[in-house]
Design an enzyme around this catalytic site. Sequence first.
Site, PDB file in Angstrom:
ATOM      1  CE  LYS A 181      -3.730   4.625   0.468  1.00  0.00           C
ATOM      2  NZ  LYS A 181      -2.336   4.696   0.769  1.00  0.00           N
ATOM      3  CG  HIS A 241      -4.588   9.694   0.351  1.00  0.00           C
ATOM      4  ND1 HIS A 241      -3.228   9.652   0.444  1.00  0.00           N
ATOM      5  CD2 HIS A 241      -4.970   9.372   1.588  1.00  0.00           C
ATOM      6  CE1 HIS A 241      -2.655   9.268   1.204  1.00  0.00           C
ATOM      7  NE2 HIS A 241      -3.554   8.913   2.027  1.00  0.00           N
ATOM      8  CE1 TYR A 266       0.292   7.834   3.100  1.00  0.00           C
ATOM      9  CE2 TYR A 266       0.826   5.711   2.316  1.00  0.00           C
ATOM     10  CZ  TYR A 266      -0.029   6.698   3.120  1.00  0.00           C
ATOM     11  OH  TYR A 266      -1.370   6.177   3.118  1.00  0.00           O
ATOM     12  CG  ASP A 284      -1.760   1.404   1.168  1.00  0.00           C
ATOM     13  OD1 ASP A 284      -2.846   1.150   0.439  1.00  0.00           O
ATOM     14  OD2 ASP A 284      -1.625   2.281   1.851  1.00  0.00           O
TER      15      ASP A 284
HETATM   16  P1  NDP Z   1      -0.470   0.944  11.998  1.00  0.00           P
HETATM   17  O1  NDP Z   1      -1.743   0.679  12.390  1.00  0.00           O
HETATM   18  O2  NDP Z   1      -0.215  -0.124  10.923  1.00  0.00           O
HETATM   19  O3  NDP Z   1       0.661   0.892  12.973  1.00  0.00           O
HETATM   20  C1  NDP Z   1       2.005   0.974  12.472  1.00  0.00           C
HETATM   21  C2  NDP Z   1       2.762   1.157  13.997  1.00  0.00           C
HETATM   22  O4  NDP Z   1       2.577  -0.045  14.370  1.00  0.00           O
HETATM   23  C3  NDP Z   1       4.042   1.428  13.622  1.00  0.00           C
HETATM   24  O5  NDP Z   1       4.635   2.230  14.545  1.00  0.00           O
HETATM   25  C4  NDP Z   1       4.917   0.270  13.739  1.00  0.00           C
HETATM   26  O6  NDP Z   1       6.185   0.159  14.228  1.00  0.00           O
HETATM   27  C5  NDP Z   1       4.134  -0.564  14.642  1.00  0.00           C
HETATM   28  N1  NDP Z   1       4.107  -1.988  14.483  1.00  0.00           N
HETATM   29  C6  NDP Z   1       3.927  -2.544  13.527  1.00  0.00           C
HETATM   30  N2  NDP Z   1       3.689  -4.035  13.631  1.00  0.00           N
HETATM   31  C7  NDP Z   1       3.806  -4.123  15.105  1.00  0.00           C
HETATM   32  C8  NDP Z   1       3.691  -5.481  15.760  1.00  0.00           C
HETATM   33  N3  NDP Z   1       3.712  -6.764  15.171  1.00  0.00           N
HETATM   34  N4  NDP Z   1       3.914  -5.124  17.013  1.00  0.00           N
HETATM   35  C9  NDP Z   1       4.161  -3.837  17.639  1.00  0.00           C
HETATM   36  N5  NDP Z   1       4.156  -2.832  16.737  1.00  0.00           N
HETATM   37  C10 NDP Z   1       3.924  -2.936  15.623  1.00  0.00           C
HETATM   38  O7  NDP Z   1      -0.447   2.333  11.299  1.00  0.00           O
HETATM   39  P2  NDP Z   1      -0.573   3.024  10.005  1.00  0.00           P
HETATM   40  O8  NDP Z   1      -1.147   4.537  10.392  1.00  0.00           O
HETATM   41  O9  NDP Z   1       0.636   3.308   9.446  1.00  0.00           O
HETATM   42  O10 NDP Z   1      -1.526   2.357   8.792  1.00  0.00           O
HETATM   43  C11 NDP Z   1      -1.176   1.193   8.340  1.00  0.00           C
HETATM   44  C12 NDP Z   1      -1.079   1.661   6.829  1.00  0.00           C
HETATM   45  O11 NDP Z   1      -2.433   2.260   6.355  1.00  0.00           O
HETATM   46  C13 NDP Z   1      -0.057   2.924   6.587  1.00  0.00           C
HETATM   47  O12 NDP Z   1       0.977   2.557   6.621  1.00  0.00           O
HETATM   48  C14 NDP Z   1      -0.857   3.425   5.206  1.00  0.00           C
HETATM   49  O13 NDP Z   1      -0.097   2.589   4.254  1.00  0.00           O
HETATM   50  C15 NDP Z   1      -2.323   3.236   5.371  1.00  0.00           C
HETATM   51  N6  NDP Z   1      -3.025   4.400   5.782  1.00  0.00           N
HETATM   52  C16 NDP Z   1      -3.839   5.034   4.863  1.00  0.00           C
HETATM   53  C17 NDP Z   1      -4.524   6.136   5.302  1.00  0.00           C
HETATM   54  C18 NDP Z   1      -5.244   6.680   4.206  1.00  0.00           C
HETATM   55  O14 NDP Z   1      -5.785   8.033   4.671  1.00  0.00           O
HETATM   56  N7  NDP Z   1      -5.979   5.979   3.234  1.00  0.00           N
HETATM   57  C19 NDP Z   1      -4.324   6.687   6.575  1.00  0.00           C
HETATM   58  C20 NDP Z   1      -3.514   5.954   7.564  1.00  0.00           C
HETATM   59  C21 NDP Z   1      -2.768   4.637   6.946  1.00  0.00           C
HETATM   60  P3  NDP Z   1       7.358  -0.389  13.046  1.00  0.00           P
HETATM   61  O15 NDP Z   1       7.216   0.313  11.914  1.00  0.00           O
HETATM   62  O16 NDP Z   1       8.527   0.537  13.885  1.00  0.00           O
HETATM   63  O17 NDP Z   1       7.451  -1.713  13.288  1.00  0.00           O
HETATM   64  C1  1BO Z   2      -2.845  12.525   6.329  1.00  0.00           C
HETATM   65  C2  1BO Z   2      -2.228  11.265   6.532  1.00  0.00           C
HETATM   66  C3  1BO Z   2      -2.585  10.260   5.357  1.00  0.00           C
HETATM   67  C4  1BO Z   2      -2.125   8.954   5.428  1.00  0.00           C
HETATM   68  O1  1BO Z   2      -2.644   8.400   4.256  1.00  0.00           O
END
Ligand code: NDP
Ligand code: 1BO
Length: 318
Positions: free
Chosen positions: A77, A110, A48, A43
């Site tokens: 996106k 997005h 990003y 994704d």
């Molecule tokens: P997540 O809920 O996926 O959480 C990410 C966090 O969790 C990071 O700090 C990561 O740390 C940690 N983590 C990952 N795996 C583990 C594990 N097994 N145990 C403990 N901690 C863990 O957050 P996101 O907001 O990043 O959401 C996921 C994805 O969704 C985004 O990266 C993006 O691609 C998408 N997204 C889309 C949005 C939209 O508007 N369309 C908005 C938000 C997200 P570390 O990396 O250090 O392991």
């Molecule tokens: C503004 C935050 C977007 C993450 O997809």
Amino acid sequence: MKTLAFGNGDQMPILGLGTWKSKPGEVYAAVREAIHVGYRHIDCAAAYGNEAEIGRAISDALRDGEVTRRDLWVTSKLWNSAHGRADVEPALRRSLTDLGLDFLDLYLIHWPVALKPGVGLPNSAEDVLPPSEAPIELTWAAMEGAVRGGFARHIGLSNFSTKKMGDLLAHCTIQPEVNQVELHPFLQQPALVSYCAARGIHLTAYSPLGSSDRPASFKAPGEPSLMENATIQAIARARGCTPAQVLLAWHVHRGVAVIPKSVHPARIRENFAAADIALTARDLDEIAALDRHYRFLTGGLWVMPGSPWTLQSLWDEP
Ligand code: NDP
Ligand code: 1BO
């Protein structure tokens, strides 16, 4: 890996790798590790700022024969500053160039929020365009053009409410096939899930682990923790897995795609293995009881004095 099927026979792997906040210098290794472990769904988003590095990782994995392009599902996106009808194809082409791809499997709008061209995140209300100046149906028409042009096999939405989806459906030639939204046990969105299921629109769950690494300015004081929730922890102990795996397995069970982000190899592997964890009916009942309609991403960044958006008009919620 379970997949979600599309009308043309394409299959989206139900668990993918999120890449928001995966820094340049880290994301190459994360994507290589993910592909090595077996992830076939990545994704991405122009916003990003890391698509070029992701593209190098994909290109090297293809070069090394680890996967073929047909094996991969790559989503990107359209950022909010490129909603203008003439801006969509150039933005998509830029993502394709950065990702080193000829086509995307899925291209999403997005947010339903339009910003002035060139704006990343708004500094003031002047950066935010009122919907009347950037009608979303015109943006969608350009998204449909991307399918016809062969740049994207599927198109969809992100952060759209059922109302906004319904309004847009009235103008579509090609129906959105996916809506990517925040979903987790604290924000289960049953009405949105039912709405999409009834129309054959897949859902992808973002921030499934609570997005703890998002900027401090996006966080509320004292926000709840999914990973530290006592119910989630008890289910994890009972199933012999981690809280993160319970949170991810829940989506797989519901038939919702999920895209946890990690840049750490052990977590990338742990998250992938969640797709094989079975939850019991009792686990599911206990998780259902955790819903509190809590958003980690409030959408507050689009709302400021003078903005055409309020949180109510963004989410169409009271
Ligand atoms: P997540 O809920 O996926 O959480 C990410 C966090 O969790 C990071 O700090 C990561 O740390 C940690 N983590 C990952 N795996 C583990 C594990 N097994 N145990 C403990 N901690 C863990 O957050 P996101 O907001 O990043 O959401 C996921 C994805 O969704 C985004 O990266 C993006 O691609 C998408 N997204 C889309 C949005 C939209 O508007 N369309 C908005 C938000 C997200 P570390 O990396 O250090 O392991
Ligand atoms: C503004 C935050 C977007 C993450 O997809």
